[in-house]
Design a protein around this motif. Structure first.
Motif, PDB file in Angstrom:
ATOM      1  N   THR A   3      41.295  46.942  36.536  1.00 16.58           N
ATOM      2  CA  THR A   3      41.997  47.930  37.253  1.00 16.58           C
ATOM      3  C   THR A   3      41.532  49.483  37.103  1.00 16.58           C
ATOM      4  O   THR A   3      42.251  49.971  36.440  1.00 16.58           O
ATOM      5  CB  THR A   3      43.538  47.666  37.080  1.00 16.58           C
ATOM      6  OG1 THR A   3      43.730  47.817  35.440  1.00 16.58           O
ATOM      7  CG2 THR A   3      44.017  46.535  37.411  1.00 16.58           C
ATOM      8  N   THR A 101      50.118  47.368  47.899  1.00 14.13           N
ATOM      9  CA  THR A 101      49.000  46.554  47.535  1.00 14.13           C
ATOM     10  C   THR A 101      48.535  45.565  48.654  1.00 14.13           C
ATOM     11  O   THR A 101      49.520  45.097  49.142  1.00 14.13           O
ATOM     12  CB  THR A 101      49.086  45.792  46.110  1.00 14.13           C
ATOM     13  OG1 THR A 101      49.491  46.587  45.147  1.00 14.13           O
ATOM     14  CG2 THR A 101      47.853  45.124  45.784  1.00 14.13           C
ATOM     15  N   HIS A 105      45.481  41.072  47.146  1.00 11.70           N
ATOM     16  CA  HIS A 105      45.375  41.616  45.813  1.00 11.70           C
ATOM     17  C   HIS A 105      46.443  41.659  44.789  1.00 11.70           C
ATOM     18  O   HIS A 105      46.551  42.339  43.908  1.00 11.70           O
ATOM     19  CB  HIS A 105      44.592  43.105  45.919  1.00 11.70           C
ATOM     20  CG  HIS A 105      43.190  42.764  46.424  1.00 11.70           C
ATOM     21  ND1 HIS A 105      42.085  42.271  45.894  1.00 11.70           N
ATOM     22  CD2 HIS A 105      42.834  43.170  47.529  1.00 11.70           C
ATOM     23  CE1 HIS A 105      41.113  42.349  46.625  1.00 11.70           C
ATOM     24  NE2 HIS A 105      41.601  42.730  47.608  1.00 11.70           N
ATOM     25  N   ARG A 106      47.705  40.943  45.694  1.00 12.50           N
ATOM     26  CA  ARG A 106      48.981  41.411  44.644  1.00 12.50           C
ATOM     27  C   ARG A 106      49.044  40.369  43.752  1.00 12.50           C
ATOM     28  O   ARG A 106      48.226  39.496  43.304  1.00 12.50           O
ATOM     29  CB  ARG A 106      50.021  40.974  45.948  1.00 12.50           C
ATOM     30  CG  ARG A 106      50.136  41.945  46.921  1.00 12.50           C
ATOM     31  CD  ARG A 106      51.200  41.887  47.798  1.00 12.50           C
ATOM     32  NE  ARG A 106      51.332  43.053  48.857  1.00 12.50           N
ATOM     33  CZ  ARG A 106      51.929  42.837  49.985  1.00 12.50           C
ATOM     34  NH1 ARG A 106      52.442  41.888  50.347  1.00 12.50           N
ATOM     35  NH2 ARG A 106      51.595  44.185  50.690  1.00 12.50           N
ATOM     36  N   ARG A 107      50.008  40.808  42.614  1.00  9.26           N
ATOM     37  CA  ARG A 107      50.284  39.951  41.701  1.00  9.26           C
ATOM     38  C   ARG A 107      49.279  40.372  40.556  1.00  9.26           C
ATOM     39  O   ARG A 107      49.242  39.101  39.631  1.00  9.26           O
ATOM     40  CB  ARG A 107      50.731  38.764  41.695  1.00  9.26           C
ATOM     41  CG  ARG A 107      51.789  38.404  42.756  1.00  9.26           C
ATOM     42  CD  ARG A 107      52.992  38.812  42.082  1.00  9.26           C
ATOM     43  NE  ARG A 107      54.440  38.560  42.568  1.00  9.26           N
ATOM     44  CZ  ARG A 107      55.459  39.086  42.314  1.00  9.26           C
ATOM     45  NH1 ARG A 107      55.163  40.321  41.819  1.00  9.26           N
ATOM     46  NH2 ARG A 107      56.691  39.073  42.419  1.00  9.26           N
ATOM     47  N   ARG A 108      48.474  41.282  40.592  1.00  8.70           N
ATOM     48  CA  ARG A 108      47.573  41.508  39.323  1.00  8.70           C
ATOM     49  C   ARG A 108      47.790  42.949  38.833  1.00  8.70           C
ATOM     50  O   ARG A 108      46.713  43.372  37.842  1.00  8.70           O
ATOM     51  CB  ARG A 108      46.114  41.629  40.171  1.00  8.70           C
ATOM     52  CG  ARG A 108      45.956  40.442  40.872  1.00  8.70           C
ATOM     53  CD  ARG A 108      44.447  40.319  41.296  1.00  8.70           C
ATOM     54  NE  ARG A 108      44.352  39.325  42.730  1.00  8.70           N
ATOM     55  CZ  ARG A 108      43.356  39.215  43.279  1.00  8.70           C
ATOM     56  NH1 ARG A 108      42.068  39.834  43.342  1.00  8.70           N
ATOM     57  NH2 ARG A 108      43.314  38.061  44.043  1.00  8.70           N
ATOM     58  N   HIS A 110      48.044  45.823  40.069  1.00  7.80           N
ATOM     59  CA  HIS A 110      47.496  47.199  40.642  1.00  7.80           C
ATOM     60  C   HIS A 110      48.483  48.159  41.128  1.00  7.80           C
ATOM     61  O   HIS A 110      47.964  49.256  41.101  1.00  7.80           O
ATOM     62  CB  HIS A 110      46.501  46.733  42.189  1.00  7.80           C
ATOM     63  CG  HIS A 110      45.669  45.732  41.804  1.00  7.80           C
ATOM     64  ND1 HIS A 110      44.865  45.631  40.512  1.00  7.80           N
ATOM     65  CD2 HIS A 110      44.966  44.589  42.347  1.00  7.80           C
ATOM     66  CE1 HIS A 110      43.940  44.633  40.457  1.00  7.80           C
ATOM     67  NE2 HIS A 110      43.965  44.070  41.762  1.00  7.80           N
TER      68      HIS A 110
END
Length: 163
Positions: A3, A101, A105-108, A110
């Motif tokens: 990130t 987001t 790319h969600r749930r990381r 960011h």
């Protein structure tokens, strides 16, 4: 993917608008390709071109590593100067108006990383209160970053012709 959050540049304006559109679509359930997009892109280009020490808008982004030029996430906010008051000796307030987001790319983490960078930007400027309007999906993140209910202000909205 790491990130690696970075400050947005004027060249990120179109992607910031794309993510903003995704945020609105998630909130309302429908896409709105209206003229607001072009105006928002021009505004972002202009405000992100201001020298960093004079800027009243900040955006922090995370690039999509698989698609150069595409953003995975962002957090955007503005700095507002009001009259100083008890608890707000410099009269500086922040408003967060765009955290999004890309669905791929969600749930990381960011959104958290971008938001933390934006909050650090506010902190460096001695902002004493930061406001935002949370969606149900983002509320847990914001609470974990120290946001809580504040007095509910009255607001007035005027619809413009053709809008």
């Amino acid at each position: 993917m790491s990130t690696q959050v970075r400050p947005a540049t004027p060249e990120d304006a179109a992607e910031l608008v794309r993510l903003r559109g995704l945020m609105f679509e998630a909130m309302s359930g429908r896409a709105d390709p209206g003229p607001w997009r072009r105006t928002a892109e021009l505004e972002l280009r202009e405000r992100l071109a201001v020298p960093a020490d004079r800027r009243t808008m900040a955006a922090f982004v995370l690039d999509d590593p698989a698609e150069p030029g595409r953003l995975a996430a962002c957090a955007v906010g503005t700095l507002e100067r009001r009259l100083p008051a008890p608890g707000h000796p410099d009269g500086l307030f922040g408003f967060v108006f765009n955290i999004c987001t890309d669905p791929a790319h969600r749930r990381r983490g960011h959104a958290r990383a971008c938001t933390e960078a934006l909050l650090a930007w506010f902190d460096a400027r001695r902002v004493t209160r930061v406001d935002l309007h949370a969606t149900e999906g983002g509320e847990a993140l914001y609470r974990s970053l120290g946001f809580h209910e504040h007095s509910v202000p009255l607001s007035r909205q005027r619809l413009l012709p053709g809008g």
